[in-house]
Scaffold this motif. Sequence first.
Motif, PDB file in Angstrom:
ATOM      1  N   LEU A 123       0.752  -1.100  -0.079  1.00 49.01           N
ATOM      2  CA  LEU A 123       0.136  -0.152  -0.099  1.00 49.01           C
ATOM      3  C   LEU A 123       0.875   1.277  -0.155  1.00 49.01           C
ATOM      4  O   LEU A 123       0.835   2.382  -0.961  1.00 49.01           O
ATOM      5  CB  LEU A 123      -0.877  -0.003   1.210  1.00 49.01           C
ATOM      6  N   GLU A 124       2.122   1.106   0.811  1.00 49.85           N
ATOM      7  CA  GLU A 124       2.832   2.466   0.773  1.00 49.85           C
ATOM      8  C   GLU A 124       3.501   2.569  -0.263  1.00 49.85           C
ATOM      9  O   GLU A 124       3.781   3.764  -0.990  1.00 49.85           O
ATOM     10  CB  GLU A 124       3.878   2.357   2.132  1.00 49.85           C
ATOM     11  N   PHE A 125       3.928   1.484  -1.052  1.00 53.34           N
ATOM     12  CA  PHE A 125       4.866   1.548  -2.171  1.00 53.34           C
ATOM     13  C   PHE A 125       3.751   2.137  -3.129  1.00 53.34           C
ATOM     14  O   PHE A 125       4.238   2.998  -3.939  1.00 53.34           O
ATOM     15  CB  PHE A 125       5.132   0.225  -2.707  1.00 53.34           C
ATOM     16  N   LEU A 126       2.568   1.777  -3.414  1.00 53.38           N
ATOM     17  CA  LEU A 126       1.795   2.562  -4.471  1.00 53.38           C
ATOM     18  C   LEU A 126       1.624   3.934  -4.227  1.00 53.38           C
ATOM     19  O   LEU A 126       1.236   4.676  -5.008  1.00 53.38           O
ATOM     20  CB  LEU A 126       0.434   1.939  -4.188  1.00 53.38           C
ATOM     21  N   LEU A 127       1.856   4.455  -2.866  1.00 51.81           N
ATOM     22  CA  LEU A 127       1.444   5.766  -2.479  1.00 51.81           C
ATOM     23  C   LEU A 127       3.034   6.662  -2.945  1.00 51.81           C
ATOM     24  O   LEU A 127       3.125   7.640  -2.904  1.00 51.81           O
ATOM     25  CB  LEU A 127       1.318   6.139  -1.228  1.00 51.81           C
ATOM     26  N   GLY A 128       3.971   5.833  -3.186  1.00 47.49           N
ATOM     27  CA  GLY A 128       5.522   6.279  -3.718  1.00 47.49           C
ATOM     28  C   GLY A 128       6.328   6.284  -2.526  1.00 47.49           C
ATOM     29  O   GLY A 128       7.571   6.755  -2.538  1.00 47.49           O
TER      30      GLY A 128
END
Length: 271
Positions: A123-128
């Motif tokens: 989830l955090e990776f998708l946010l950058g």
Amino acid sequence: MPETPNLDFQGTTPYEDYVQASVLTHLQHPLSDDPGEMVFLVTTQVMELWFTVIVHEWDTAVQAVREDDLPVAMAALKRSAYELEALNASWTPLARLTPGQFNAYRGALGEGSGFQSAMYRRLEFLLGEKSVSLLVPHRGAPAEYAALEKALHEPSLYDEVLRLLSRRGHAVPAAVLDRDPTLCHEAHPDVERIWQEIYAAVDQDTDLVRLGEALTDVAELVWRWRNDHLVATRRAMGAKTGTGGSAGVAWLERRVAKNVFPELWTARSHV
Ligand code: HEM
């Protein structure tokens, strides 16, 4: 027409076949004898399920933005905002733990910590919010490691949005478009200026303003999750170190201080 529901099934019910409730409701194995641990475990499991749904929505949004299909992207982002609200509401049973109540099972958790959640990391990776070192805890779980490694190298949701802005004629700098996707997105003044221009337009009913607002909803709700987590932690354990080995509240405060999609927030000062 029969007036009562069907009671007669050959094998398991169609409901069970679809929902697999007998699997789901047999995954609760508390590690202590404390009666308060059950809701801690189930809340964590419920949050894992919401993380899974939200990752699914953002994967859909990433793909749709890449294909310039804004209606599909917007629908996924809006669903994810409602899901984030439901996720955040699940803090309620844990929001007011006293240190004594938490201590009753904290020791049984050993070194276990939400920091080790592979789905939260996606989830955090998708946010950058990327970092190769965040893969390390998952070395022992090949499927989770592979999914995270793939996500690390793929553009984030925000990367795809900035590429879309570039295709729409906005001057997104090459350094941003061609950035190393395995690193965190760093705020850039040119990107801030682009959002400022989009938000300064007389017509506020453009698809880019709507996209900006959908992303701002997501950013705000993620921040709220982090903040609710911080406050629950502060109430349950004060300034003790975390079970995951971090400085605890001090570490979580630094996470809360970070803005998701930073230029969408700073641009507002100049509109
Ligand atoms: C009141 C109960 C809770 C306390 C006291 C608590 C405490 C902490 C602490 C101190 C950390 C920092 C890492 C460490 O040293 O462990 C952390 C991280 C984390 N916790 Fe919790 N936690 C609680 C409940 C939950 C729940 C229910 C979830 C749901 C999955 C969760 C998910 C996470 C995640 C994802 C991180 C990593 C955050 C990041 O990487 O920014 N926590 N938690």
